[in-house]
Structure formats: C-alpha cells, structure tokens
Design a protein around this motif. Structure first.
Motif, PDB file in Angstrom:
ATOM      1  N   ARG A   1      18.823  36.925  10.596  1.00 29.41           N
ATOM      2  CA  ARG A   1      20.116  36.238  10.542  1.00 29.41           C
ATOM      3  C   ARG A   1      21.007  36.608  11.721  1.00 29.41           C
ATOM      4  NH1 ARG A   1      25.149  36.413   6.855  1.00 29.41           N
ATOM      5  NH2 ARG A   1      24.556  38.475   6.142  1.00 29.41           N
ATOM      6  N   GLY A   2      21.556  35.562  12.384  1.00 32.94           N
ATOM      7  CA  GLY A   2      22.482  35.780  13.476  1.00 32.94           C
ATOM      8  C   GLY A   2      21.821  36.000  14.822  1.00 32.94           C
ATOM      9  N   ARG A   3      20.499  36.199  14.820  1.00 33.56           N
ATOM     10  CA  ARG A   3      19.811  36.385  16.103  1.00 33.56           C
ATOM     11  C   ARG A   3      19.346  35.036  16.628  1.00 33.56           C
ATOM     12  NH1 ARG A   3      16.321  40.932  15.533  1.00 33.56           N
ATOM     13  NH2 ARG A   3      17.095  42.206  13.847  1.00 33.56           N
ATOM     14  N   TRP A   4      18.666  35.079  17.778  1.00 30.46           N
ATOM     15  CA  TRP A   4      18.338  33.799  18.411  1.00 30.46           C
ATOM     16  C   TRP A   4      17.370  32.969  17.575  1.00 30.46           C
ATOM     17  CZ3 TRP A   4      13.326  32.708  19.534  1.00 30.46           C
ATOM     18  CH2 TRP A   4      12.440  33.781  19.602  1.00 30.46           C
ATOM     19  N   ALA A   5      16.435  33.653  16.873  1.00 31.58           N
ATOM     20  CA  ALA A   5      15.453  32.903  16.082  1.00 31.58           C
ATOM     21  C   ALA A   5      16.165  32.080  15.010  1.00 31.58           C
ATOM     22  CB  ALA A   5      14.466  33.874  15.437  1.00 31.58           C
ATOM     23  N   ASP A   6      17.139  32.707  14.364  1.00 29.34           N
ATOM     24  CA  ASP A   6      17.922  32.035  13.335  1.00 29.34           C
ATOM     25  C   ASP A   6      18.651  30.840  13.927  1.00 29.34           C
ATOM     26  OD1 ASP A   6      19.389  31.442  11.081  1.00 29.34           O
ATOM     27  OD2 ASP A   6      20.930  32.938  11.526  1.00 29.34           O
ATOM     28  N   LYS A   7      19.313  31.073  15.069  1.00 25.61           N
ATOM     29  CA  LYS A   7      20.099  29.998  15.682  1.00 25.61           C
ATOM     30  C   LYS A   7      19.205  28.834  16.081  1.00 25.61           C
ATOM     31  CE  LYS A   7      23.997  32.735  17.052  1.00 25.61           C
ATOM     32  NZ  LYS A   7      24.319  33.832  17.955  1.00 25.61           N
TER      33      LYS A   7
ATOM     34  N   ILE B   1      16.213  27.996  14.804  1.00 24.23           N
ATOM     35  CA  ILE B   1      15.700  27.286  13.634  1.00 24.23           C
ATOM     36  C   ILE B   1      16.792  26.402  13.039  1.00 24.23           C
ATOM     37  CG2 ILE B   1      14.888  27.594  11.274  1.00 24.23           C
ATOM     38  CD1 ILE B   1      13.384  30.069  12.218  1.00 24.23           C
ATOM     39  N   MET B   2      18.007  26.929  12.945  1.00 22.90           N
ATOM     40  CA  MET B   2      19.071  26.143  12.321  1.00 22.90           C
ATOM     41  C   MET B   2      19.488  24.962  13.187  1.00 22.90           C
ATOM     42  SD  MET B   2      18.745  27.579   9.723  1.00 22.90           S
ATOM     43  CE  MET B   2      19.625  26.406   8.720  1.00 22.90           C
ATOM     44  N   ALA B   3      19.444  25.145  14.520  1.00 24.73           N
ATOM     45  CA  ALA B   3      19.783  24.017  15.387  1.00 24.73           C
ATOM     46  C   ALA B   3      18.755  22.901  15.219  1.00 24.73           C
ATOM     47  CB  ALA B   3      19.829  24.475  16.847  1.00 24.73           C
ATOM     48  N   ILE B   4      17.477  23.292  15.153  1.00 25.05           N
ATOM     49  CA  ILE B   4      16.433  22.273  14.972  1.00 25.05           C
ATOM     50  C   ILE B   4      16.589  21.602  13.607  1.00 25.05           C
ATOM     51  CG2 ILE B   4      13.948  21.916  14.782  1.00 25.05           C
ATOM     52  CD1 ILE B   4      13.612  24.195  16.797  1.00 25.05           C
ATOM     53  N   ALA B   5      16.977  22.393  12.605  1.00 22.51           N
ATOM     54  CA  ALA B   5      17.141  21.819  11.267  1.00 22.51           C
ATOM     55  C   ALA B   5      18.234  20.754  11.274  1.00 22.51           C
ATOM     56  CB  ALA B   5      17.476  22.918  10.257  1.00 22.51           C
ATOM     57  N   VAL B   6      19.357  21.025  11.962  1.00 20.66           N
ATOM     58  CA  VAL B   6      20.433  20.025  11.995  1.00 20.66           C
ATOM     59  C   VAL B   6      19.969  18.767  12.712  1.00 20.66           C
ATOM     60  CG1 VAL B   6      22.751  19.515  12.810  1.00 20.66           C
ATOM     61  CG2 VAL B   6      22.243  21.744  11.878  1.00 20.66           C
ATOM     62  N   ILE B   7      19.202  18.968  13.798  1.00 19.10           N
ATOM     63  CA  ILE B   7      18.693  17.789  14.500  1.00 19.10           C
ATOM     64  C   ILE B   7      17.761  17.006  13.572  1.00 19.10           C
ATOM     65  CG2 ILE B   7      17.253  17.029  16.432  1.00 19.10           C
ATOM     66  CD1 ILE B   7      18.353  19.416  18.011  1.00 19.10           C
ATOM     67  N   GLY B   8      16.866  17.721  12.888  1.00 20.94           N
ATOM     68  CA  GLY B   8      15.945  17.058  11.974  1.00 20.94           C
ATOM     69  C   GLY B   8      16.669  16.298  10.884  1.00 20.94           C
ATOM     70  N   MET B   9      17.766  16.866  10.414  1.00 26.54           N
ATOM     71  CA  MET B   9      18.551  16.219   9.368  1.00 26.54           C
ATOM     72  C   MET B   9      19.233  14.949   9.856  1.00 26.54           C
ATOM     73  SD  MET B   9      20.744  18.999   7.340  1.00 26.54           S
ATOM     74  CE  MET B   9      22.203  18.014   7.234  1.00 26.54           C
ATOM     75  N   SER B  10      19.490  14.900  11.173  1.00 26.23           N
ATOM     76  CA  SER B  10      20.293  13.800  11.687  1.00 26.23           C
ATOM     77  C   SER B  10      19.473  12.579  12.081  1.00 26.23           C
ATOM     78  CB  SER B  10      21.092  14.265  12.908  1.00 26.23           C
ATOM     79  OG  SER B  10      21.867  15.386  12.566  1.00 26.23           O
ATOM     80  N   VAL B  11      18.164  12.743  12.156  1.00 25.32           N
ATOM     81  CA  VAL B  11      17.348  11.579  12.506  1.00 25.32           C
ATOM     82  C   VAL B  11      17.029  10.821  11.229  1.00 25.32           C
ATOM     83  CG1 VAL B  11      15.393  10.828  13.864  1.00 25.32           C
ATOM     84  CG2 VAL B  11      16.243  13.119  14.143  1.00 25.32           C
ATOM     85  N   SER B  12      17.195   9.507  11.312  1.00 27.18           N
ATOM     86  CA  SER B  12      16.891   8.700  10.134  1.00 27.18           C
ATOM     87  C   SER B  12      15.386   8.692   9.869  1.00 27.18           C
ATOM     88  CB  SER B  12      17.396   7.285  10.357  1.00 27.18           C
ATOM     89  OG  SER B  12      16.877   6.443   9.376  1.00 27.18           O
ATOM     90  N   PHE B  13      15.048   8.700   8.590  1.00 23.01           N
ATOM     91  CA  PHE B  13      13.665   8.631   8.139  1.00 23.01           C
ATOM     92  C   PHE B  13      12.941   7.471   8.815  1.00 23.01           C
ATOM     93  CE2 PHE B  13      11.005   8.530   3.975  1.00 23.01           C
ATOM     94  CZ  PHE B  13       9.976   9.147   4.630  1.00 23.01           C
TER      95      PHE B  13
END
Lengths: 313, 296
Positions: A122-128, A130-142
């Motif tokens: 948590r709070g390290r680069w791996a976390d950041k 993964i979470m950045a990719i997750a937001v991108i993944g969430m934003s693309v329409s199915f």
C-alpha cells in the motif's frame, strides 16, 4: 436444512414482487399481441376470440393469478417461434454457462490477487500502478473493449487468431478458440471494478486495531496479512462473488452473446426483447428471481462456513 | 472588544473550519481530482455549445462523401454516408450529459428521500416495504428491465431514463438508509423532537443534509453508470431513439470497422473514455475528501 427451507420461504415475497413487476411491465402494460396472432382482415368475432384467448378481457388480478400458476407449474408455454420455452432454455443455458464461467472466475481470482498485491504494498509504486490501471479499466466501456479485442485478435487487420463470431463447438480446442475473446473482454472489464473493491476491503481490514496489536507482538507482516487479514475479508469477498452471479448470468452474456452471435440464454433473451416474445421473457425473469433467492440463501450458509460466530437462526 | 464583535469573530472562525471548507481544501490538494474536474468542465462546455447552437448543429447533414479522411473541413473524417464525425461526436457529448445529469439527479433525489424514510422508520412497515421494493428491483436483470420498461412506455424516448432511474436509486437508498439509522439516534435529533419539530421537518431539514456527502458521491457514480449504460443500450437498440449518442456511433461503426474504417469507432470511444475517466477521478477525489472513514 430446516434453516435453508425457512430462508427459502422468506424469498417468496421477493419472487412474488419480481413476478408482479414483470407481469405488470411485460404483460399488462406490454405490447398488445392481438394483431400479431390474427391474419389479415380479421372479423370482429375473431378479434374478440383472440383477445379472450390472451386473457385481455379479464381483470388485472385474474390475469396475474393465471400468470403465477403458469410459473408454479413451470409451464412457460411455447415461444413465438413455436418451440417450447423449456427446450429453448435447456438448449441455451449450458452454452451460456460454459461461455461465462471462465471469465467470471478469472475476473474474481485475478481481482483478488491484484488487490492483495496492491494492499500489501500500500502506498508504494506497485499499488499506485495497479490502481491507476484499475481506474483506466473501469473507464472503458464493455462494448468498446469487445470491439477493440475483436479488431486486434480476430480481424485481418490484427492478429487474426480466433474466429470473429459464431459458435461451432465440437471439441476442446474449438471451445477454447471461441471463448477466448469473450473471456478476455469480460475479464478485462471486471478486473478494474473487482480490484478496486477488493483492495478497499483489504485496506479497511488492515487499519483495524488487532492488526496493530499483532504487529506490536512482533508478528511478520506477511503472517498477519495472510493469516488474519485475508481470512477476515472472506465474507465481503463471498458476498461480492455470490451477488454478481445473477447479474452476470443474464446481463454479461446478453451483450457478449448478441455481439458474438453465440446461441446462449443472453442472445435468446435479447431476441425475445426485440420481437416481444413474452413466454421467453417471462421464463427468464422468473428464473433469475429464483436464482437470486437461491444465491442469497447460499450466501448465508457460506458465511456460517467461513465465520463460526455467525449462527443460522 | 464588545460582545457583538466576538460573536462575529466566532462565526468567522466557524466558517473557516466548516466541514465544506475542509472538504474543499482536501479536494483541491488532490491533483488527480482537480484534473478530472477540469476535464469534465471542458466536456461540459462542449455540451453547452451544442445546447446554445454554437457548434455540432450539422451533425445530421450529408456534407461529404463516404469515409473521407481527417481534414480541415472534417476534423475526424466522415462516416459511411458522408456525415461529419466531429459534429456527431460533439453532439453526442451533449446527449451523454443530458442522460447523465437527468438520471443522476433524479436517482439521487429518489434514493435520498426513500432511503431517509426507510432509515428513519427502520423496523416499521414503511421500512419493510421499501426494503422489499429495493430487493425486488435488484433481482430483475438490468437489461431486461430496460427492455420491459421500453415496451410498457410504448417506445417513448424516455423509457431508458425511467429504467435507469428506477434501478440506480437503490444503491443510494441503501447507503442513506444505513446512515440515517445511525443519525436518528443522535442527541440533536432528540433535541429537535424536544423543541416540537415535526418528523417531516426533522427528516428533510436535519437528517437529509447530513447525508449530503453520500448523495454527492452517489450522484457522481450514477452519472458515470448512466453514460456507460446508455452506450450499451443504444447499441442494443433499446436506448436513445432520436438524436445521436456515442452508443449509436459505435453501433454505426461496427459495420465500418469490418471494412477497415476506424474513425467513427475511435472518435466515439476516446471521447467517451475521456469523460468517464475524468468523472471517475472526480468521484474518487470527492469520496476521499468527504468520507471521513475512507482510508486510501
């Protein structure tokens, strides 16, 4: 066992509600089917007779009760193409299950794993990352994901590895090649949401007092993480997985199947929507409601298995 | 110092430390959130221009030939029947905002009010009834529900909106209900009873404003969900009926990508991705700023 029965009984009002809503929307206020069944230039008597057959001359309550008895007897009648709804369901549901299952499992398993990694660092680069990719993944329409994967993997402009659409499964390699792109797409879309959800669950658990205590006693992070935190997070994980079953069973496969032309329950439902095929819609809605109640019951039983403090009363 | 100025001073201090100020300060410190807000505002200006008729008016004109490449006249090229893709994409932005705002506002109001009633009367038949309604609506698959609503409204262009509002208020309702159950046992509510306020006043004047952090975040989530659902529903043919939307553009483009023409698909996907991404960032920052319990 007694508990299961009792829990199932409490699901009855829910099933009644779902059938009431579906009846009101699809039958009572739904499209008037009279003229679809009649030929050209019907006489007034023919119209009255068909309306009587369809029950349009009866009251709301009478028609709802008739609808309910059909459901209880699992007698869904014939679809508008003349095929019995039951055989239609028997043919399409297995296809949908084998189509959706790999993506569903992969999405949740990878989601949990990524979330574990993100929470652990948590709070390290791996976390950041993964979470950045997750937001991108969430934003693309199915829809966009499906089309993009299709262009990249199936078309002659891309890698051209898998069949573009259709469903002609004779053997295991066939099966794998047909589900590859749908599975990739569903996993990709699910991953953003699942990772974020599971990470927030883990992180919330990590900030509890007992974790600090365990740390003060000198237990290693890894040990605390997998022995205590992960175990305590099982309940939200189970709830999440269980409650996405009814949604995935219909919602996910509706788009995938109609897009890829796969003859599953989702495509059958989509076609029933387009053509106003009420017997099919009726069957699908009520089966989903029953599935929902079933899943809720199963969920409670699993709670008990995971957490002995939960008592089934 | 006389008494008056000390009261005014205390008020000034209060204002400086008010919860909304703290939220604002926290929000402004979040760079991703501010960037998201800025991007959303750019989209909003694009949509505003369409409503005012500044641009995007010629989205239905057959101004060019089939599949023109990107040029000064057609910024994103033209589609299969020679319509300007840029105008269509801009016009679709305003559609997305219309759908998003209508659904988010109404779903949040309904969810907030019904959730507050359920929570305030928790344990009574009102609560039972509302919970039952929430469960029933949850148990119906969303796409099926939209189709059913579209049928019963006989092809009305607002069938999609009605269906989304009916399903999106539930999440808000459940959260608000939980929060209100906590709030209603607090001392200030007891005090409100003691000075003789009606229940109606207590719910609307003293309880609902205290759930505004939930309402704001839920509204932003509903906005994003509505835009994403619109694209899929329009694609399936049960969404936007007249006008232009990103979903309709993508639907149009599926015939074109097979022939190797991607402009329509890319324009609609990128614009939609940008707005959803920006709104997700905004919504995350709002949550971080407003939810005291949230740990990042």
């Amino acid at each position: 066992m007694q508990y299961v029965l009792r829990k199932m009984l409490t699901g009855i009002p829910l099933i009644l509600g779902v059938t009431l809503v579906s009846f009101a929307l699809m039958v009572y206020f739904g499209p008037d089917m009279t003229y679809q069944l009649l030929g050209k230039n019907p006489t007034a008597e023919q119209i009255i007779e068909v309306r009587h057959q369809l029950g349009y001359d009866q009251s709301f309550i009478q028609r709802y009760l008739a609808y309910l008895t059909e459901l209880i007897r699992l007698d869904f009648g014939n679809s508008s193409s003349g095929e019995p709804v039951r055989s239609l369901l028997a043919k399409t549901i297995p296809v949908s299950l084998i189509l959706i299952l790999p993506g569903f499992l992969l999405g949740h398993i990878l989601g949990v794993l990524l979330a574990l990694a993100a929470a652990f660092w948590r709070g390290r680069w791996a976390d950041k990352l993964i979470m950045a990719i997750a937001v991108i993944g969430m934003s693309v329409s199915f829809l966009i994901v499906i089309i993009a994967f299709q262009i990249l993997l199936c078309s002659s402009d891309g890698l051209n590895l898998f069949p573009v659409r259709g469903w002609n499964v004779q053997s295991l390699p066939d099966y794998l090649s047909y589900i590859a792109v749908p599975t990739l797409a569903t996993t990709f879309v699910a991953l953003g949401y699942e990772t974020r959800f599971y990470r927030s669950v883990f992180v919330e658990e990590m900030t509890r007092d007992y974790v600090r205590t365990a740390r003060a006693f000198g237990l290693s992070s890894r040990r605390i993480f997998f022995r205590s935190i992960f175990k305590n997070c099982l309940i939200p994980i189970i709830t999440r997985v269980m409650f996405s079953i009814p949604q995935v069973a219909i919602g996910g496969s509706l788009l995938i199947e109609s897009y890829f032309g796969i003859p599953g329950i989702g495509k059958a439902t989509y076609e029933a929507i387009i053509t106003g095929d009420q017997p099919v819609l009726k069957a699908v809605v009520s089966l989903t409601a029953i599935l929902f109640v079933f899943v809720m019951t199963l969920n409670d039983i699993l709670y008990r298995a995971v957490d002995p403090r939960v008592s089934l009363k | 110092m006389n008494e008056f100025s000390s009261v005014a001073g205390a008020r000034a201090v209060n204002r400086r430390n008010s919860i909304w100020r703290k939220v604002l300060r926290k929000f402004l410190a979040d760079r991703t959130g501010v960037a998201g807000l800025a991007a959303v505002l750019v989209y909003f200006v694009a949509a505003l221009g369409v409503w005012c008729g500044w641009w995007g008016t010629d989205w239905a004109d057959l101004g060019g030939s089939k599949w023109e490449a990107v040029s000064a006249a057609h910024w994103f090229g033209t589609n299969i029947i020679g319509q300007d893709i840029f105008s269509r994409a801009i016009y679709a932005t305003s559609t997305a905002f219309e759908v998003g705002v209508v659904v988010a506002v109404l779903a949040t109001i309904i969810g907030g009010v019904l959730g507050a009633f359920a929570g305030f009367f928790a344990g009574s038949w009102i609560d039972e009834l509302l919970l039952w309604a929430m469960n029933v609506l949850d148990a119906i698959p969303f796409y099926l529900f939209v189709a059913a609503v579209a049928y019963s409204l006989a092809g009305s262009p607002y069938a999609m909106h009605v269906a989304m509002i009916t399903s999106f208020w539930i999440g808000t309702g459940r959260l608000v209900r939980g929060e209100v159950i906590k709030l209603r046992n607090m001392e200030y509510i007891e005090a409100a009873y003691a000075i003789g306020l009606s229940r109606f006043m207590i719910i609307f004047r003293h309880i609902l404003p205290n759930t505004s952090h939930i309402l704001l975040v839920q509204a932003s989530i509903a906005f994003v969900s509505a835009i994403k659902a619109e694209v899929i529903l329009s694609f399936l043919g049960i969404g936007i009926r007249d006008g232009m939307s990103w979903g309709l553009m993508i639907e149009e483009s599926t015939k074109e990508v097979l022939a190797g023409f991607y402009n329509n698909f890319i324009a609609a996907s990128l614009l939609m991705f940008g707005l959803v991404m920006a709104f997700n960032a905004l919504s995350d920052a709002l949550q971080d700023a407003m939810d005291p319990r949230k740990v990042a």
